[in-house]
Design a protein around this motif. Structure first.
Motif, PDB file in Angstrom:
ATOM      1  N   ARG A 125      22.221 -70.337 130.065  1.00  0.00           N
ATOM      2  CA  ARG A 125      22.609 -70.851 128.650  1.00  0.00           C
ATOM      3  C   ARG A 125      24.059 -71.260 128.584  1.00  0.00           C
ATOM      4  NH1 ARG A 125      25.281 -69.761 124.203  1.00  0.00           N
ATOM      5  NH2 ARG A 125      26.022 -67.724 125.087  1.00  0.00           N
ATOM      6  N   GLU A 126      24.885 -70.396 129.432  1.00  0.00           N
ATOM      7  CA  GLU A 126      26.366 -70.729 129.402  1.00  0.00           C
ATOM      8  C   GLU A 126      26.646 -72.009 130.139  1.00  0.00           C
ATOM      9  OE1 GLU A 126      28.015 -67.077 130.798  1.00  0.00           O
ATOM     10  OE2 GLU A 126      27.906 -66.162 128.984  1.00  0.00           O
ATOM     11  N   SER A 173      19.334 -65.428 132.190  1.00  0.00           N
ATOM     12  CA  SER A 173      18.972 -66.244 131.000  1.00  0.00           C
ATOM     13  C   SER A 173      20.280 -66.759 130.572  1.00  0.00           C
ATOM     14  CB  SER A 173      17.919 -65.991 129.949  1.00  0.00           C
ATOM     15  OG  SER A 173      16.624 -65.699 130.608  1.00  0.00           O
ATOM     16  N   GLU A 174      21.139 -65.840 130.258  1.00  0.00           N
ATOM     17  CA  GLU A 174      22.513 -66.062 129.471  1.00  0.00           C
ATOM     18  C   GLU A 174      23.289 -66.822 130.525  1.00  0.00           C
ATOM     19  OE1 GLU A 174      25.387 -65.710 126.789  1.00  0.00           O
ATOM     20  OE2 GLU A 174      23.263 -65.153 126.700  1.00  0.00           O
ATOM     21  N   LEU A 178      19.810 -73.962 129.646  1.00  0.00           N
ATOM     22  CA  LEU A 178      18.789 -73.273 128.693  1.00  0.00           C
ATOM     23  C   LEU A 178      19.513 -73.323 127.422  1.00  0.00           C
ATOM     24  CD1 LEU A 178      16.288 -71.551 128.993  1.00  0.00           C
ATOM     25  CD2 LEU A 178      17.505 -69.632 129.120  1.00  0.00           C
ATOM     26  N   GLY A 179      18.428 -73.469 126.441  1.00  0.00           N
ATOM     27  CA  GLY A 179      18.564 -73.322 125.094  1.00  0.00           C
ATOM     28  C   GLY A 179      19.041 -71.891 124.620  1.00  0.00           C
ATOM     29  N   ASP A 180      18.579 -71.682 123.320  1.00  0.00           N
ATOM     30  CA  ASP A 180      19.088 -70.291 122.793  1.00  0.00           C
ATOM     31  C   ASP A 180      18.184 -69.187 123.307  1.00  0.00           C
ATOM     32  OD1 ASP A 180      16.785 -69.860 120.154  1.00  0.00           O
ATOM     33  OD2 ASP A 180      17.155 -71.934 120.815  1.00  0.00           O
ATOM     34  N   ILE A 181      18.517 -67.998 123.501  1.00  0.00           N
ATOM     35  CA  ILE A 181      17.371 -66.892 123.965  1.00  0.00           C
ATOM     36  C   ILE A 181      17.196 -65.992 122.789  1.00  0.00           C
ATOM     37  CG2 ILE A 181      17.381 -65.117 125.735  1.00  0.00           C
ATOM     38  CD1 ILE A 181      19.895 -66.607 127.028  1.00  0.00           C
ATOM     39  N   LEU A 238      16.765 -79.296 126.628  1.00  0.00           N
ATOM     40  CA  LEU A 238      16.870 -77.929 127.183  1.00  0.00           C
ATOM     41  C   LEU A 238      15.634 -77.027 126.730  1.00  0.00           C
ATOM     42  CD1 LEU A 238      20.581 -77.114 127.201  1.00  0.00           C
ATOM     43  CD2 LEU A 238      19.332 -77.984 128.991  1.00  0.00           C
ATOM     44  N   ALA A 241      14.202 -73.322 125.475  1.00  0.00           N
ATOM     45  CA  ALA A 241      14.542 -72.265 124.937  1.00  0.00           C
ATOM     46  C   ALA A 241      13.536 -71.089 125.268  1.00  0.00           C
ATOM     47  CB  ALA A 241      14.801 -72.282 123.475  1.00  0.00           C
ATOM     48  N   SER A 297      24.764 -74.466 130.131  1.00  0.00           N
ATOM     49  CA  SER A 297      24.276 -75.711 129.534  1.00  0.00           C
ATOM     50  C   SER A 297      22.880 -76.021 130.243  1.00  0.00           C
ATOM     51  CB  SER A 297      25.014 -76.705 129.206  1.00  0.00           C
ATOM     52  OG  SER A 297      26.095 -76.458 128.507  1.00  0.00           O
TER      53      SER A 297
END
Length: 302
Positions: free
Chosen positions: A248-249, A244-245, A253-256, A182, A184, A251
């Motif tokens: 991420r939720e 973006s969030e 996207l990695g961390d923001i 993923l 980030a 799965s």
């Protein structure tokens, strides 16, 4: 009238060189460095303090620092072609060191190019193996410009000027679909309302991803750029962060990471003269330092 400034002095050095000066340049350019006789130099107070601080932070003596800087000036001024060759070798190892690769790690990474330990321990042999095709492959792996790696370009990456947050999302989505690792994202702002370089506040965008190459894991910035705040309203920033969030939720996207930094750090991100991975290391160290002081330097859409 002979003016003592950098431009005039460098020009005069180039114009007034002789064979003895050329021999001295060739001597250290070929790696033939010998101990010299001591020389007392009276520095101006600000220069002396600068040299002392820099040498302390780099962990080298003031004499070594001055010698390295002077050798660089001599090489760039009197032997520009040799300087380009030297930059290829130095930037190759700068790239490896920035990714914290040991010599054995580099040998493992480059095993397919037959660049083993016996090659890497020799400057001349390493340069022989750094052909145009190898440089382009390394540039692709590490996300840097091949023109920087071959010594002809100053900036290691070509920064993008994003026109909107939609533009950022469009560049992020292909990375999401490209592979199993993923991507980030890191967003960096200056912690004041005024950007003294561009006149207005801007946001630096780093899209980063882990790569696995020959059993070596690399943390690579696949895209870096700047988004001026005058072209997007604040609610658009909120929309992008919400998007973006959500990614991420589920799965995708990695961390923001969103960080506010002081001007001297932000300036380095804006100028883009350093390797992105090195800038991220500076950013991590700053965040940890602020955390130890109980300061939260993260910003959010709330």
């Amino acid at each position: 009238m002979k003016r003592n400034n950098m431009t005039t002095i460098l020009s005069r050095i180039a114009l007034e060189q002789d064979e003895e000066m050329q021999q001295l340049v060739r001597q250290f350019a070929d790696g033939k460095k010998t101990a010299g006789t001591p020389m007392a130099i009276r520095f101006r107070p600000a220069v002396r303090e600068f040299i002392s601080r820099v040498s302390h932070r780099l962990g080298i003596s003031t004499a070594e620092l001055v010698n390295v800087l002077m050798e660089g000036i001599m090489l760039e001024t009197l032997a520009p072609r040799q300087a380009t060759v030297t930059r290829i070798y130095e930037r190759f190892w700068q790239l490896m060191d920035a990714h914290r690769l040991s010599v054995t790690g580099v040998a493992t990474l480059l095993s397919g190019m037959n660049m083993g330990l016996s090659v890497l321990e020799s400057r001349e042999r390493t340069l022989d193996y750094l052909t145009a095709s190898v440089i382009h492959q390394l540039a692709e792996w590490f996300g840097v410009s091949p023109d920087w790696l071959n010594g002809t370009e100053k900036q290691p990456v070509k920064q993008v000027t994003f026109t909107s947050w939609q533009d950022v999302a469009d560049r992020l989505l292909p990375e999401v679909c490209a592979g199993t690792v993923l991507p980030a994202i890191t967003l960096v702002r200056q912690d004041s309302s005024i950007d003294h370089i561009g006149g207005k506040m801007e946001t630096v965008v780093f899209i980063r991803q882990l790569k696995q190459i020959n059993r070596i894991t690399l943390r690579v910035v696949t895209c870096s750029g700047i988004i001026p705040h005058e072209v997007v309203a604040n609610y658009k920033t909120n929309d992008f962060l919400t998007f973006s969030e959500t990614m991420r939720e589920i799965s995708r996207l990695g961390d923001i990471e969103t960080v506010s930094v002081p001007e001297h750090i932000f300036t380095q991100f804006i100028r883009g003269n350093e390797l992105p991975v090195s800038l991220l290391s500076i950013l991590r160290a700053f965040v940890e330092e602020q955390k130890d002081k109980g300061i939260n330097c993260q910003w959010s859409w709330e």
